[in-house]
Design a protein around this motif. Structure first.
Motif, PDB file in Angstrom:
ATOM      1  N   VAL A 383      55.764 -16.388  32.650  1.00 31.80           N
ATOM      2  CA  VAL A 383      55.201 -17.351  31.698  1.00 31.80           C
ATOM      3  C   VAL A 383      55.039 -18.629  32.265  1.00 31.80           C
ATOM      4  CG1 VAL A 383      55.701 -18.340  29.385  1.00 31.80           C
ATOM      5  CG2 VAL A 383      56.495 -15.976  29.846  1.00 31.80           C
ATOM      6  N   ALA A 384      53.551 -19.025  32.237  1.00 30.43           N
ATOM      7  CA  ALA A 384      53.144 -20.394  32.878  1.00 30.43           C
ATOM      8  C   ALA A 384      53.075 -21.457  31.894  1.00 30.43           C
ATOM      9  CB  ALA A 384      51.734 -20.010  33.573  1.00 30.43           C
ATOM     10  N   GLY A 385      53.329 -22.653  32.379  1.00 30.46           N
ATOM     11  CA  GLY A 385      53.212 -23.538  31.568  1.00 30.46           C
ATOM     12  C   GLY A 385      54.036 -23.620  30.346  1.00 30.46           C
ATOM     13  N   ALA A 386      53.671 -24.264  29.354  1.00 28.23           N
ATOM     14  CA  ALA A 386      54.281 -24.590  28.187  1.00 28.23           C
ATOM     15  C   ALA A 386      54.053 -23.503  26.827  1.00 28.23           C
ATOM     16  CB  ALA A 386      54.040 -25.926  27.571  1.00 28.23           C
ATOM     17  N   ILE A 387      53.159 -22.577  27.163  1.00 27.73           N
ATOM     18  CA  ILE A 387      52.896 -21.637  26.132  1.00 27.73           C
ATOM     19  C   ILE A 387      53.969 -21.166  25.685  1.00 27.73           C
ATOM     20  CG2 ILE A 387      52.186 -19.767  27.912  1.00 27.73           C
ATOM     21  CD1 ILE A 387      49.933 -19.050  25.888  1.00 27.73           C
ATOM     22  N   SER A 388      53.940 -20.812  24.337  1.00 22.49           N
ATOM     23  CA  SER A 388      55.246 -19.972  23.579  1.00 22.49           C
ATOM     24  C   SER A 388      54.800 -18.509  23.135  1.00 22.49           C
ATOM     25  CB  SER A 388      55.584 -21.048  22.493  1.00 22.49           C
ATOM     26  OG  SER A 388      56.616 -20.209  21.727  1.00 22.49           O
ATOM     27  N   LEU A 389      55.617 -17.861  22.853  1.00 20.31           N
ATOM     28  CA  LEU A 389      55.203 -16.480  22.479  1.00 20.31           C
ATOM     29  C   LEU A 389      55.484 -16.560  21.145  1.00 20.31           C
ATOM     30  CD1 LEU A 389      57.333 -14.084  24.963  1.00 20.31           C
ATOM     31  CD2 LEU A 389      54.602 -14.999  24.813  1.00 20.31           C
ATOM     32  N   MET A 390      55.866 -17.540  20.338  1.00 23.08           N
ATOM     33  CA  MET A 390      56.005 -17.862  19.062  1.00 23.08           C
ATOM     34  C   MET A 390      55.127 -18.912  18.462  1.00 23.08           C
ATOM     35  SD  MET A 390      56.530 -17.394  15.827  1.00 23.08           S
ATOM     36  CE  MET A 390      57.814 -16.149  15.572  1.00 23.08           C
ATOM     37  N   PRO A 391      53.924 -18.987  18.251  1.00 23.87           N
ATOM     38  CA  PRO A 391      53.128 -20.062  17.715  1.00 23.87           C
ATOM     39  C   PRO A 391      53.779 -20.670  16.777  1.00 23.87           C
ATOM     40  CG  PRO A 391      51.839 -17.999  17.870  1.00 23.87           C
ATOM     41  CD  PRO A 391      53.278 -17.622  17.838  1.00 23.87           C
ATOM     42  N   GLY A 392      53.330 -22.087  16.354  1.00 26.37           N
ATOM     43  CA  GLY A 392      53.948 -22.833  15.258  1.00 26.37           C
ATOM     44  C   GLY A 392      52.486 -23.189  14.330  1.00 26.37           C
ATOM     45  N   THR A 393      52.816 -23.805  13.206  1.00 25.85           N
ATOM     46  CA  THR A 393      51.745 -24.273  12.549  1.00 25.85           C
ATOM     47  C   THR A 393      51.369 -25.639  12.899  1.00 25.85           C
ATOM     48  OG1 THR A 393      53.342 -25.376  10.995  1.00 25.85           O
ATOM     49  CG2 THR A 393      52.935 -22.912  10.446  1.00 25.85           C
TER      50      THR A 393
END
Length: 415
Positions: A383-393
């Motif tokens: 997992v690279a950078g700040a990306i998340s597997l749970m998006p936010g609104t």
């Protein structure tokens, strides 16, 4: 099974954006292992990022799906050994739940062409491919079968190239890179559009300079396809705001980079507007391919990550967090896990791991913050950078504009 409560890898899945559920604590009253379970850290992710969705995408049949379901790594025991769904005796029930999902949906376009819709993993946070089963069916039914990889050639195509083709044994005859003038302007210096707000007015007027500079990003994607030994076709997905000068600039630069180029006006004219594009793809399919993977599975995991970072993204190297280093050290020692493929998690908004950097970034290193193990899907997930597997609104979510007319019962504000 002697599971280590601090080493539970599997979280929870829901098809909903909820940033507050990315990191949670469960079993708060379960200290000591009573009926409320163990207190431990856990997490939620969105369905399209789940390993089960990935398995649906890459399974070649029911038997393969059943085997993959049993190899999902749920946790590690106190000796550091993987604990799988098979160990927990749940793999059979999980497969039973997915039996009907294994069957693709046959749909059609507005003009009646058959479309097989199956699987939905995103390419930035998952494998990003329509299913192998859908491909197998399509190849039996038609002279030409088009399969989708999500987003750009840095993530969707890279996973198609090094994962899906490896799992399926299929080799493509050509690869289409879809480009829009708007996207190229964005990579060339135009104001970056903000979700939920109107498109900046600059995108509605001609600016060949922005297009020319943005084509550096397109040429990078063309080169990625060529590294796989596949014939690239650039489809200029034209809109009414595009000008002839802007379109010609893309055509000249892409052809100079060795790609076939076709203008497609399907947005405006439907199938009639895509004839040039279809003919160009058919011609490209007649060329001989020299398909080759970027890496072999017996290469050290870190070497493979660095290959993708340098050769596909254009990074100078890779930096790892202490947690990622610890995970990779454990994986590399395991004779089975160390031979899994790589499914990179990275933003789709940039070649780098920083979504705000457009064009072709230089002088940067890919930052890996954690590494997950998807034993059933048969790949490792850096997992690279700040990306998340749970998006936010977003800050201005669409639900604020949705309501119901209590007199008529009609829903308002959805469109």
């Amino acid at each position: 099974l002697d599971i280590d409560p601090t080493r539970v890898e599997m979280g929870w899945i829901m098809d909903f954006c909820a940033q507050s559920l990315r990191n949670i604590v469960i079993g708060i009253d379960g200290v000591g292992g009573n009926k409320d379970g163990f207190m431990m850290k856990s997490k939620f992710a969105i369905a399209v990022s789940s390993e089960v969705m990935a398995i649906l995408s890459v399974a070649t049949g029911l038997k393969d799906m059943r085997e993959r379901m049993g190899k999902i790594v749920v946790a590690y025991n106190k000796k550091g050994k993987p604990v799988t769904t098979e160990d927990l005796q749940v793999a059979g029930a999980m497969t039973a739940w997915m039996v009907q999902a294994l069957n693709p949906s046959l749909m059609q376009t507005l003009e009646g062409q058959p479309v097989i819709v199956h699987a939905g993993p995103f390419a930035n946070i998952a494998i990003g491919q329509s299913s192998i089963i859908a491909d197998q069916i399509g190849l039996k039914l038609a002279d030409y079968h088009v399969t989708e990889s999500g987003f750009g050639a840095d993530i969707g195509f890279e996973k198609f190239w090094n994962l899906k083709c490896r799992f399926s044994g299929l080799v493509p005859d050509c690869a289409v890179i879809v480009a829009t003038i708007r996207a190229l302007k964005c990579h060339g210096g135009a104001p970056v559009p903000v979700p939920g707000k109107a498109m900046p007015e600059e995108y509605g007027s001609e600016n060949v300079g922005w297009v020319e500079r943005g084509c550096a990003n397109l040429l990078h994607h063309i080169e990625n396809v060529r590294k796989a030994g596949i014939s690239p076709v650039v489809c200029i997905n034209a809109f009414h705001t595009d000008t002839d000068a802007e379109i010609n600039m893309v055509r000249v630069l892409a052809e100079a980079a060795g790609a076939r180029v076709a203008l497609s006006r399907h947005w405006e004219k439907g199938g009639d507007g895509a004839i040039e594009f279809a003919e160009t793809v058919a011609a490209a399919c007649e060329e001989k391919t020299e398909f080759k993977f970027l890496y072999e599975l017996d290469q050290p995991v870190k070497d493979r990550i660095e290959l993708i970072a340098k050769e596909v993204y254009g990074a100078d190297g890779v930096e790892y967090s202490p947690e990622a280093n610890a995970s990779l050290a454990r994986i590399q020692k395991d004779p089975e896990l160390s031979k899994l493929g790589l499914c990179m998690v990275k933003t789709h908004l940039s070649l780098s791991d920083n979504p705000s950097i457009k064009g072709v970034p230089t002088g940067w290193k890919l930052k890996i913050r954690e590494v997950l193990t998807y034993g059933g899907a048969r790949f490792i997930v850096p997992v690279a950078g700040a990306i998340s597997l749970m998006p936010g609104t977003g800050s201005n979510p669409a639900f604020r504009r949705v309501d119901v007319d209590t007199e008529t019962g009609k829903v308002q504000g959805v469109f």
